[in-house]
Write a protein that holds these residues in place. Structure first.
Motif, PDB file in Angstrom:
ATOM      1  N   ASN A  26       0.377   9.291   9.029  1.00 14.37           N
ATOM      2  CA  ASN A  26      -0.048   8.533   7.860  1.00 14.37           C
ATOM      3  C   ASN A  26      -0.613   7.172   8.251  1.00 14.37           C
ATOM      4  O   ASN A  26      -1.604   6.713   7.676  1.00 14.37           O
ATOM      5  N   PHE A  30      -4.216   5.448   7.281  1.00 15.55           N
ATOM      6  CA  PHE A  30      -4.316   4.162   6.589  1.00 15.55           C
ATOM      7  C   PHE A  30      -5.188   3.189   7.381  1.00 15.55           C
ATOM      8  O   PHE A  30      -5.959   2.418   6.797  1.00 15.55           O
ATOM      9  N   ILE A  52      -4.777   0.339  -0.325  1.00 15.77           N
ATOM     10  CA  ILE A  52      -3.618   0.650   0.523  1.00 15.77           C
ATOM     11  C   ILE A  52      -2.333   0.760  -0.304  1.00 15.77           C
ATOM     12  O   ILE A  52      -1.576   1.736  -0.155  1.00 15.77           O
ATOM     13  N   ALA A 338       2.970  -1.329   2.850  1.00 20.21           N
ATOM     14  CA  ALA A 338       1.787  -1.559   2.017  1.00 20.21           C
ATOM     15  C   ALA A 338       1.874  -2.890   1.281  1.00 20.21           C
ATOM     16  O   ALA A 338       0.875  -3.608   1.152  1.00 20.21           O
TER      17      ALA A 338
END
Length: 507
Positions: A26, A30, A52, A338
């Motif tokens: 992941n 990102f 994000i 995030a």
């Protein structure tokens, strides 16, 4: 249903290895999203303040739900070795959304914020389509041979996961080779690492220390990453509704990209769930597709614009002995990362060569599972289903920058790579039908291939009527040949039956 009382742990030590594998997968997505959008001219306020965090919401929702599904399955079957499904942004779909939706929207509008609104509208629509597709998920799975589906997934694993990550491993050999050796010794040979540190964590730490010690990483990269640290609140938005007016207006052409890639995403989820069933944990395909669709839609309402899916990394997590804890931890960590901008800092500090070997192992596991979960007679079907993704890899990695090089290798690479998932499954399914001498089924699969080629889901760059005429005609002719094979097989069976009856009468 089992009535045995069991304790299905919230977290266990094996979850740590699986967490790092899923987190890296992941995290890489990102980072690609952030770098690509900044390169297109999107301001950091949109990238780190909206996209994000929104994408993280989708990842959080899905991971927590799949942890819940794992607990439900564990209690139902009275087992403690159930592994939650790995979940996150679909990498192939992410690239399509970046360069097939977001880039043209930005170019046509000249307004990054409006382009972002169009992107989240596209994600909302994609999630809705997958949610609707979920009603037929199990029906489709029951009618597609496992060898074809797992072979298609093994093709993705071999190229985009194990292959791509092995390239990254060898990009800094002093770092990558050491990390790869640690992963293989720790996870495959099951040799304990110093101080019982999980193998994946030890590989990342060792690789990162080596990279800084030998000068492959510099303090400047840390400063660059830390400059993005801050507070980015996760806030809902009505942007998807605003974007829909443009998506169904001047930019309606984007729908031609959106629909096939969403169907691809639904099939990817179906295949990955089926791979997990082969590994021992059977989840409902329809529910998983619905979760992926709902997760994408929820993410869109918080600013995210990338569809999510069940990862093929799930099988690797299963082999690591993970439960549900790694999925829960992934949700918590990504939410915090995030909101604080830590994702950018991590990507600057940890070299890809140190974490890539984890995904090399995941890819290896998936390819192995594709063969081990099928009878030997179906190995040719698994192998042929893997090959379209080799073409897809070459096409997507080299065709834009060096199209003439790809064309000089073979004129068939690009059309074979277009709609690779559909091509892989149908070629594999036809091969299974031929092995079983089920020519009726082979006829059906070849006609489906002809129809998908005709409208552009396979072997064509876009949806259109008569999109790939040569392939359409080819599959029709193949169907006709299968009709001949069907009647030939019937005559052989009829003759064999007559001879057997005659022997009985004679005796």
């Amino acid at each position: 249903m089992s009535t045995k009382s069991i304790h299905y742990p919230l977290y266990k030590k094996e979850d740590t290895d699986a967490f790092f594998a899923l987190f890296q997968n992941n995290l890489a997505n990102f980072v690609v999203i952030a770098v690509s959008m900044l390169g297109m001219g999107f301001p950091a306020s949109i990238v780190f303040g909206k996209v994000i965090p929104g994408a993280a919401v989708a990842v959080m929702v899905g991971n927590l739900y799949y942890a819940h599904m794992a607990k439900r399955l564990a209690l139902k079957e009275g087992r403690t070795d159930v592994t939650a499904l790995s979940y996150g942004i679909s990498t192939p779909v992410m690239f399509v959304f970046l360069f097939g939706v977001l880039a043209p929207a930005n170019a046509l509008t000249g307004d990054p914020e409006l382009a972002w609104k169009i992107g989240v509208a596209a994600a909302l629509l994609s999630g809705l389509v997958e949610l609707l597709v979920s009603f037929s998920g199990n029906w489709v799975r029951d009618r597609l041979p496992r060898a074809a589906m797992l072979g298609a997934i093994a093709g993705v694993a071999l190229t985009f996961v194990a292959g791509e990550m092995l390239f990254n491993t060898f990009s800094i050999p002093v770092v990558g080779l050491v990390s790869l050796a640690i992963i293989l010794v720790g996870i495959v040979a099951k040799i304990a690492m110093p101080f019982n540190i999980p193998a994946s964590l030890f590989a990342v730490l060792a690789g990162t220390i080596l990279a800084f010690a030998l000068g492959y990483q510099s303090p400047a990269q840390i400063n660059e990453g830390l400059s993005n640290i801050g507070f980015y609140p996760i806030l809902p938005t009505l942007a998807p509704f605003e974007g829909l007016t443009y998506l169904f207006g001047a930019l309606i052409g984007i729908l031609a990209v959106l629909i096939p890639i969403t169907l691809y995403n639904a099939i990817e989820t179906m295949n990955n769930v089926d791979a997990m069933a082969a590994a021992g944990d059977s989840y409902d395909v329809r529910e998983c597709q619905a979760v992926d669709g709902a997760g994408t839609m929820i993410g869109a309402f918080f600013g995210g614009l990338f569809p999510t899916t069940v990862y093929i990394a799930t099988v690797g997590s299963k082999q690591m002995g993970a439960g549900r804890g790694y999925s829960i931890l992934n949700a918590v960590v990504f939410g915090l990362a995030a909101m604080t901008g830590v994702i950018a800092a991590f990507s600057a500090i940890i070299p890809l060569a140190a974490v890539a070997p984890i995904l090399v192992f995941v890819g290896m596991s998936m390819v192995g599972t594709a063969f081990l979960s099928n009878d030997k007679k179906y190995y040719p079907a698994v192998a042929i289903a893997m090959l379209p993704y080799l073409a897809n890899y070459v096409m997507t990695r080299f065709n834009n920058a060096a199209g003439e090089v790809v064309a000089n290798i073979s004129a068939g690479i690009v059309p074979l790579g277009q709609g690779a998932m559909f091509t892989a499954i149908l070629l594999g399914a036809m091969t299974v039908a031929i092995i079983d001498k089920n020519f009726k089924q082979a006829i059906v699969f070849s006609i489906i291939a002809a129809l998908l080629s005709f409208v552009g889901f396979m072997h064509a760059p876009r949806l259109a009527l008569n999109a790939a005429p040569d392939f359409t005609i080819g599959y029709v002719l193949v169907a006709i040949f299968f009709v001949y094979a069907y009647y030939k097989q019937r005559s052989v069976l009829s003759l064999s039956s007559s001879q057997t009856e005659a022997k009985k009468l004679a005796s």
